[in-house]
Design an enzyme around this catalytic site. Sequence first.
Site, PDB file in Angstrom:
ATOM      1  N   SER A   1     114.400 -13.527  63.529  1.00  9.63           N
ATOM      2  CA  SER A   1     113.407 -12.646  62.903  1.00  9.63           C
ATOM      3  C   SER A   1     113.760 -12.435  61.432  1.00  9.63           C
ATOM      4  O   SER A   1     113.999 -13.408  60.707  1.00  9.63           O
ATOM      5  CB  SER A   1     113.356 -11.327  63.694  1.00  9.63           C
ATOM      6  OG  SER A   1     112.251 -10.553  63.309  1.00  9.63           O
TER       7      SER A   1
ATOM      8  N   ASP B   1     105.847 -15.881  71.335  1.00 12.78           N
ATOM      9  CA  ASP B   1     106.086 -14.997  70.190  1.00 12.78           C
ATOM     10  C   ASP B   1     104.825 -14.982  69.327  1.00 12.78           C
ATOM     11  O   ASP B   1     104.440 -16.001  68.756  1.00 12.78           O
ATOM     12  CB  ASP B   1     107.290 -15.518  69.392  1.00 12.78           C
ATOM     13  CG  ASP B   1     107.662 -14.614  68.219  1.00 12.78           C
ATOM     14  OD1 ASP B   1     106.925 -13.643  67.935  1.00 12.78           O
ATOM     15  OD2 ASP B   1     108.702 -14.887  67.588  1.00 12.78           O
TER      16      ASP B   1
ATOM     17  N   HIS C   1     108.461 -12.080  70.953  1.00 14.28           N
ATOM     18  CA  HIS C   1     109.417 -12.135  69.837  1.00 14.28           C
ATOM     19  C   HIS C   1     110.829 -11.767  70.307  1.00 14.28           C
ATOM     20  O   HIS C   1     111.816 -12.311  69.825  1.00 14.28           O
ATOM     21  CB  HIS C   1     108.938 -11.171  68.758  1.00 14.28           C
ATOM     22  CG  HIS C   1     109.695 -11.252  67.475  1.00 14.28           C
ATOM     23  ND1 HIS C   1     109.791 -12.416  66.746  1.00 14.28           N
ATOM     24  CD2 HIS C   1     110.410 -10.325  66.778  1.00 14.28           C
ATOM     25  CE1 HIS C   1     110.517 -12.194  65.654  1.00 14.28           C
ATOM     26  NE2 HIS C   1     110.902 -10.933  65.659  1.00 14.28           N
TER      27      HIS C   1
END
Lengths: 388, 388
Positions: free
Chosen positions: A158, A325, A358
């Site tokens: 991320s 995601d 995610h």
Amino acid sequence: MPNNFPPDSVGVVSPQTARFVEPLALDCGRSLAEYEIVYETYGALNAAASNAVLICHALSGDHHVAGYHRDGDLSKPGWWDNCIGPGKPIDTAEFFVVCCNNLGGCKGSTGPTAINPDTRKPYGPDFPIVTVKDWVRSQARLADHLGIRRWAAIIGGSLGGMQAMQWAITFPDRVRHSLVIAAAPRLSAQNIAFNEVARQAILSDPDFHHGHYYEFGVVPRRGLMIARMLGHITYLSDEGMRAKFGRELREGTPNFHFNFDTEFQVESYLRHQGRAFVDRFDANTYLLITKTLDYFDPAADFDQDLAAALHRAQAGFLVVSFTSDWRFAPARSREIVRDLVRAGREVSYVEVPSEYGHDAFLMPIPLYHDALRSYLVRVAREVNGHAA
Amino acid sequence: MPNNFPPDSVGVVSPQTARFVEPLALDCGRSLAEYEIVYETYGALNAAASNAVLICHALSGDHHVAGYHRDGDLSKPGWWDNCIGPGKPIDTAEFFVVCCNNLGGCKGSTGPTAINPDTRKPYGPDFPIVTVKDWVRSQARLADHLGIRRWAAIIGGSLGGMQAMQWAITFPDRVRHSLVIAAAPRLSAQNIAFNEVARQAILSDPDFHHGHYYEFGVVPRRGLMIARMLGHITYLSDEGMRAKFGRELREGTPNFHFNFDTEFQVESYLRHQGRAFVDRFDANTYLLITKTLDYFDPAADFDQDLAAALHRAQAGFLVVSFTSDWRFAPARSREIVRDLVRAGREVSYVEVPSEYGHDAFLMPIPLYHDALRSYLVRVAREVNGHAA
């Protein structure tokens, strides 16, 4: 007290603090006269100082990435403990692993909750909004402090993956490998929109007091809770939520209440996540880091050409994405891969089937961990001069 | 004053009010002793009363679905004016079109802002949470009032589509055709989660006063604004937002501010949408209707078998979805189609390519309007006995 850690744990770890007194110039135009960085390390640096791996954390992460802070207490492992340790994909028998709390954070490094030497009060909203490039420069100073000229690998998921990518662009000769996981070349309008709603929830909380809430003995609980609940929806996938919660009602709720109490399990989960977060995180830091995300755009310095930015890099790249995601979807990772290819960089790409959304980047998904492991075995061979 | 409406407009329209004094039993177990329904009609009911079409509105819609409220003022057409009028897909030369503000609404029908006859004060949070089935029953009374035994068609998008579907199940002999657009057979955990965050934003606003804010002369502006901003993100698509806003900064913002002011265009758009909504909508109604959405589940009365529910229906169905709609994605519409097929119902299905996300159901997309038009031409032939 018995040492009952599993054999592949790094065991008990202690945070350390590095103090920097040389001013750090920031992208916003201001500078920090002095600051502290809290970090943890696991494994041993080899004689050539060539086996160091930097882990970069995401929005709500910190320096405590593996192991435990107290002997006999297995309740709070580091946030990526499933991936870091002797024999794990990020193998502490091979690598000297470093992770720091980023500047602007709220877990010990200098940030809004720290005392501003000029005012003797917490910085609060006066702490400058730092960028990924600022973080990378501050992490480079930490590397100098630790005697690490060049990282064997920089790894992050991320926002952490964005740091790994920025490192390879800003300091090409200091990064052998960059592992960019569940990231994006920049935020989309939708990503920014979610951040903006989260910010508005905090900014409009009457307990926010323009960021000076510390002085009022309160915290903007409601705003931060709503921000976190919203964040959580974007960390999970629609199908993952369906599998985990469906439309099930929470225990003790046989029928609809016809009021606004918690009824569905998913509501109960989100409220719990929101409440727990408020107790461990600072609202000013949350605001700040959402802007760090919004501002990230390494192509901006290169006429919006990410390939030109990546052309500077010397690192090898592993890019990983997860099918469900939707915060930073596989298509965003493929943009990075495409521009790495256009830039002539060496890149491996793995798209991992997963329904965890995610959040998958934190999960011990076999294909994912195998990809990290096999990539890092080659890196270990490169820096340690033997087969892992 | 000049009549400058386009020739395919229904022109100036006036809302009407129907008062019902027979108590209405609600799903929550309570009942409404009396209530009013505000509605508009366009076109003329034929002699057989067979050409009536009911339009059902979604979360923030109302009875003003086509035309204008003031002569010479083209600024505020009904919310689906592009689709309803002489010669338009829902052709008022063929159909008698009816649209009402639903119970619990805030545009004139009895809801939280109305005076509770028992207390002589606004109902506020004491207004019962009504369900889609409650709405359908109240709309059936309106049909009785208007002398409409059987609707030629019931049409709705989003929550409106859920009403069109429920009508066909609850009153099989009163619906010839059901047009279910951008809907879902029930909300997913993710859908409920977004609603719950919106609710928490309103419920936790200090100006909410447990829903009795009218008495305090305030409205929970911040909470309702955040709820609406969040809603808007789910109405648009990632690609649509990218095309419309990208990462563009708003006018007069050449560089990042490094503070929390509006910088990106998408932020500016969302704040504007949020602010405008607060001036035209009631927070108690917003809360109520999010629960109406969460509770909708026509299969629940049939052992979770939607096909069994739809087996009761006698209507023909047109189901429409939009490719970039992620609030109620095409896959959700295909679930409805599959169960209509399993139930042996006649069903047409159109998946319209669009980047407008969920909002597409309000847009004059040629393929979409053509699909409505050609379906409804056949319906007109059926009820009016001639080629349209």
